[in-house]
Design a protein around this motif. Structure first.
Motif, PDB file in Angstrom:
ATOM      1  N   GLY A  37      -4.864 -11.423  -9.582  1.00  0.00           N
ATOM      2  CA  GLY A  37      -5.032 -10.084 -10.143  1.00  0.00           C
ATOM      3  C   GLY A  37      -4.899  -8.971  -9.119  1.00  0.00           C
ATOM      4  N   LEU A  38      -4.264  -9.270  -7.981  1.00  0.00           N
ATOM      5  CA  LEU A  38      -4.143  -8.277  -6.912  1.00  0.00           C
ATOM      6  C   LEU A  38      -2.788  -7.578  -6.915  1.00  0.00           C
ATOM      7  N   VAL A  39      -1.790  -8.241  -7.466  1.00  0.00           N
ATOM      8  CA  VAL A  39      -0.429  -7.697  -7.501  1.00  0.00           C
ATOM      9  C   VAL A  39       0.071  -7.730  -8.941  1.00  0.00           C
ATOM     10  N   ASP A  40       0.732  -6.659  -9.330  1.00  0.00           N
ATOM     11  CA  ASP A  40       1.322  -6.568 -10.659  1.00  0.00           C
ATOM     12  C   ASP A  40       2.841  -6.718 -10.542  1.00  0.00           C
ATOM     13  N   ARG A  41       3.397  -7.619 -11.333  1.00  0.00           N
ATOM     14  CA  ARG A  41       4.844  -7.894 -11.311  1.00  0.00           C
ATOM     15  C   ARG A  41       5.462  -7.355 -12.589  1.00  0.00           C
ATOM     16  N   HIS A  42       6.524  -6.602 -12.431  1.00  0.00           N
ATOM     17  CA  HIS A  42       7.203  -6.035 -13.598  1.00  0.00           C
ATOM     18  C   HIS A  42       8.688  -6.361 -13.505  1.00  0.00           C
ATOM     19  N   ALA A  43       9.165  -7.119 -14.516  1.00  0.00           N
ATOM     20  CA  ALA A  43      10.572  -7.522 -14.555  1.00  0.00           C
ATOM     21  C   ALA A  43      11.304  -6.676 -15.591  1.00  0.00           C
ATOM     22  N   TYR A  44      12.403  -6.080 -15.209  1.00  0.00           N
ATOM     23  CA  TYR A  44      13.205  -5.261 -16.107  1.00  0.00           C
ATOM     24  C   TYR A  44      14.282  -6.126 -16.765  1.00  0.00           C
ATOM     25  N   PRO A  45      14.494  -5.968 -18.067  1.00  0.00           N
ATOM     26  CA  PRO A  45      15.501  -6.793 -18.772  1.00  0.00           C
ATOM     27  C   PRO A  45      16.930  -6.315 -18.508  1.00  0.00           C
ATOM     28  N   VAL A  46      17.370  -6.506 -17.284  1.00  0.00           N
ATOM     29  CA  VAL A  46      18.723  -6.072 -16.907  1.00  0.00           C
ATOM     30  C   VAL A  46      19.409  -7.201 -16.166  1.00  0.00           C
ATOM     31  N   VAL A  47      20.709  -7.055 -16.023  1.00  0.00           N
ATOM     32  CA  VAL A  47      21.506  -8.009 -15.250  1.00  0.00           C
ATOM     33  C   VAL A  47      22.244  -7.218 -14.168  1.00  0.00           C
ATOM     34  N   PRO A  48      22.087  -7.617 -12.879  1.00  0.00           N
ATOM     35  CA  PRO A  48      21.235  -8.712 -12.388  1.00  0.00           C
ATOM     36  C   PRO A  48      19.740  -8.386 -12.517  1.00  0.00           C
ATOM     37  N   PRO A  49      18.876  -9.417 -12.406  1.00  0.00           N
ATOM     38  CA  PRO A  49      17.430  -9.214 -12.585  1.00  0.00           C
ATOM     39  C   PRO A  49      16.872  -8.160 -11.629  1.00  0.00           C
ATOM     40  N   HIS A  50      16.000  -7.358 -12.149  1.00  0.00           N
ATOM     41  CA  HIS A  50      15.365  -6.304 -11.344  1.00  0.00           C
ATOM     42  C   HIS A  50      13.847  -6.463 -11.496  1.00  0.00           C
ATOM     43  N   VAL A  51      13.189  -6.848 -10.401  1.00  0.00           N
ATOM     44  CA  VAL A  51      11.743  -7.107 -10.425  1.00  0.00           C
ATOM     45  C   VAL A  51      11.064  -6.229  -9.381  1.00  0.00           C
ATOM     46  N   GLU A  52       9.977  -5.626  -9.768  1.00  0.00           N
ATOM     47  CA  GLU A  52       9.210  -4.762  -8.868  1.00  0.00           C
ATOM     48  C   GLU A  52       7.766  -5.259  -8.777  1.00  0.00           C
ATOM     49  N   MET A  65       0.819  -1.202   0.000  1.00  0.00           N
ATOM     50  CA  MET A  65       0.000   0.000   0.000  1.00  0.00           C
ATOM     51  C   MET A  65       0.859   1.261   0.000  1.00  0.00           C
ATOM     52  N   ALA A  66       2.096   1.122   0.458  1.00  0.00           N
ATOM     53  CA  ALA A  66       3.011   2.273   0.492  1.00  0.00           C
ATOM     54  C   ALA A  66       3.615   2.570  -0.874  1.00  0.00           C
ATOM     55  N   GLY A  67       3.418   1.664  -1.851  1.00  0.00           N
ATOM     56  CA  GLY A  67       3.958   1.898  -3.187  1.00  0.00           C
ATOM     57  C   GLY A  67       4.704   0.692  -3.719  1.00  0.00           C
ATOM     58  N   THR A  68       5.401   0.896  -4.820  1.00  0.00           N
ATOM     59  CA  THR A  68       6.140  -0.175  -5.493  1.00  0.00           C
ATOM     60  C   THR A  68       7.338  -0.620  -4.641  1.00  0.00           C
ATOM     61  N   HIS A  69       7.513  -1.962  -4.600  1.00  0.00           N
ATOM     62  CA  HIS A  69       8.624  -2.538  -3.826  1.00  0.00           C
ATOM     63  C   HIS A  69       9.348  -3.581  -4.672  1.00  0.00           C
ATOM     64  N   ARG A  70      10.625  -3.663  -4.455  1.00  0.00           N
ATOM     65  CA  ARG A  70      11.401  -4.769  -5.005  1.00  0.00           C
ATOM     66  C   ARG A  70      11.256  -5.965  -4.074  1.00  0.00           C
ATOM     67  N   PHE A  71      11.614  -7.146  -4.596  1.00  0.00           N
ATOM     68  CA  PHE A  71      11.491  -8.364  -3.798  1.00  0.00           C
ATOM     69  C   PHE A  71      12.315  -8.265  -2.528  1.00  0.00           C
ATOM     70  N   SER A  72      13.545  -7.806  -2.662  1.00  0.00           N
ATOM     71  CA  SER A  72      14.430  -7.701  -1.489  1.00  0.00           C
ATOM     72  C   SER A  72      13.888  -6.693  -0.481  1.00  0.00           C
ATOM     73  N   ASP A  73      13.246  -5.623  -0.963  1.00  0.00           N
ATOM     74  CA  ASP A  73      12.671  -4.625  -0.053  1.00  0.00           C
ATOM     75  C   ASP A  73      11.521  -5.233   0.759  1.00  0.00           C
ATOM     76  N   LEU A  74      10.684  -5.985   0.082  1.00  0.00           N
ATOM     77  CA  LEU A  74       9.561  -6.622   0.778  1.00  0.00           C
ATOM     78  C   LEU A  74      10.048  -7.605   1.833  1.00  0.00           C
ATOM     79  N   ARG A  75      11.093  -8.364   1.490  1.00  0.00           N
ATOM     80  CA  ARG A  75      11.587  -9.355   2.447  1.00  0.00           C
ATOM     81  C   ARG A  75      12.171  -8.682   3.682  1.00  0.00           C
ATOM     82  N   ARG A  76      12.854  -7.571   3.483  1.00  0.00           N
ATOM     83  CA  ARG A  76      13.382  -6.840   4.643  1.00  0.00           C
ATOM     84  C   ARG A  76      12.251  -6.218   5.462  1.00  0.00           C
TER      85      ARG A  76
END
Length: 200
Positions: free
Chosen positions: A143-158, A111-122
């Motif tokens: 359909g409750l969460v939207d996942r967006h993967a960026y084509p970069v190395v290392p992987p960046h997912v929000e 609810m606070a906004g977009t998070h990366r996987f590592s941010d959520l785990r912390r």
């Protein structure tokens, strides 16, 4: 010598012309009365007809509002509509995803906004990488969460909430707030019950 004087006749002489005239006048009066009666009936009919038309229109409208009976719903329709107490209803899975310990915390955190996987785990203390990934997959499939993967190395997912996810998050946040607000009362009840079991 006496003369006899004829007595006055009590009745007037018969007058054929007078009888005809009287009959015609009487007939004319009857026709006038009949026309007057017909006219009154027409006026009454014209006054009543609009009311009858309105009543018929109102009745026709009410009948048109009655839904036609389409028969009992099919199994697919029942499943789409959702029957939470039915064992085979898919709403059971959605309920599990939403109200699980990690599902609630993920929704509230996003609810606070977009998070990366590592941010959520912390942010969500105690959740394992496997459980967090599984929870996010569940919420994404609903359909409750939207996942967006960026084509970069290392992987960046929000991850971020969808509009539907925000609606759900608001509701589970209210439940989480209620738990935190009433936690002292709940803990006091637990302690009192534990003491009673020990004394017994």
């Amino acid at each position: 010598m006496f003369h006899v004087i004829p007595a006055a006749r009590s009745r007037q002489r018969h007058n054929p012309k007078g009888d005809v005239r009287g009959s015609m006048e009487e007939k004319g009066m009857q026709e006038k009365n009949m026309q007057k009666k017909i006219k009154q009936e027409q006026v009454t009919h014209e006054a009543v007809m609009p009311q009858k038309v309105l009543q018929q229109d109102h009745l026709a409208h009410e009948i048109s509002q009655v839904p036609a009976y389409a028969g009992p719903p099919s199994l697919a329709e029942q499943l789409r509509r959702g029957e939470l107490f039915a064992a085979a209803c898919p709403s059971r899975d959605v309920l599990k995803h939403l109200t699980s310990r990690w599902g609630v915390l993920v929704l509230v955190a996003l609810m606070a906004g977009t998070h990366r996987f590592s941010d959520l785990r912390r942010k969500i203390g105690g959740v394992s990488e496997k459980m967090l990934a599984q929870t996010l997959q569940w919420l994404e499939s609903d359909g409750l969460v939207d996942r967006h993967a960026y084509p970069v190395v290392p992987p960046h997912v929000e991850y971020r909430l969808t509009a539907l996810g925000m609606e759900a998050a608001v509701r589970v946040e209210a439940l989480a707030d209620w738990i935190e607000g009433n936690l002292p009362r709940i803990m006091a009840y637990r302690e009192g019950r534990a003491d009673a079991e020990i004394d017994a």
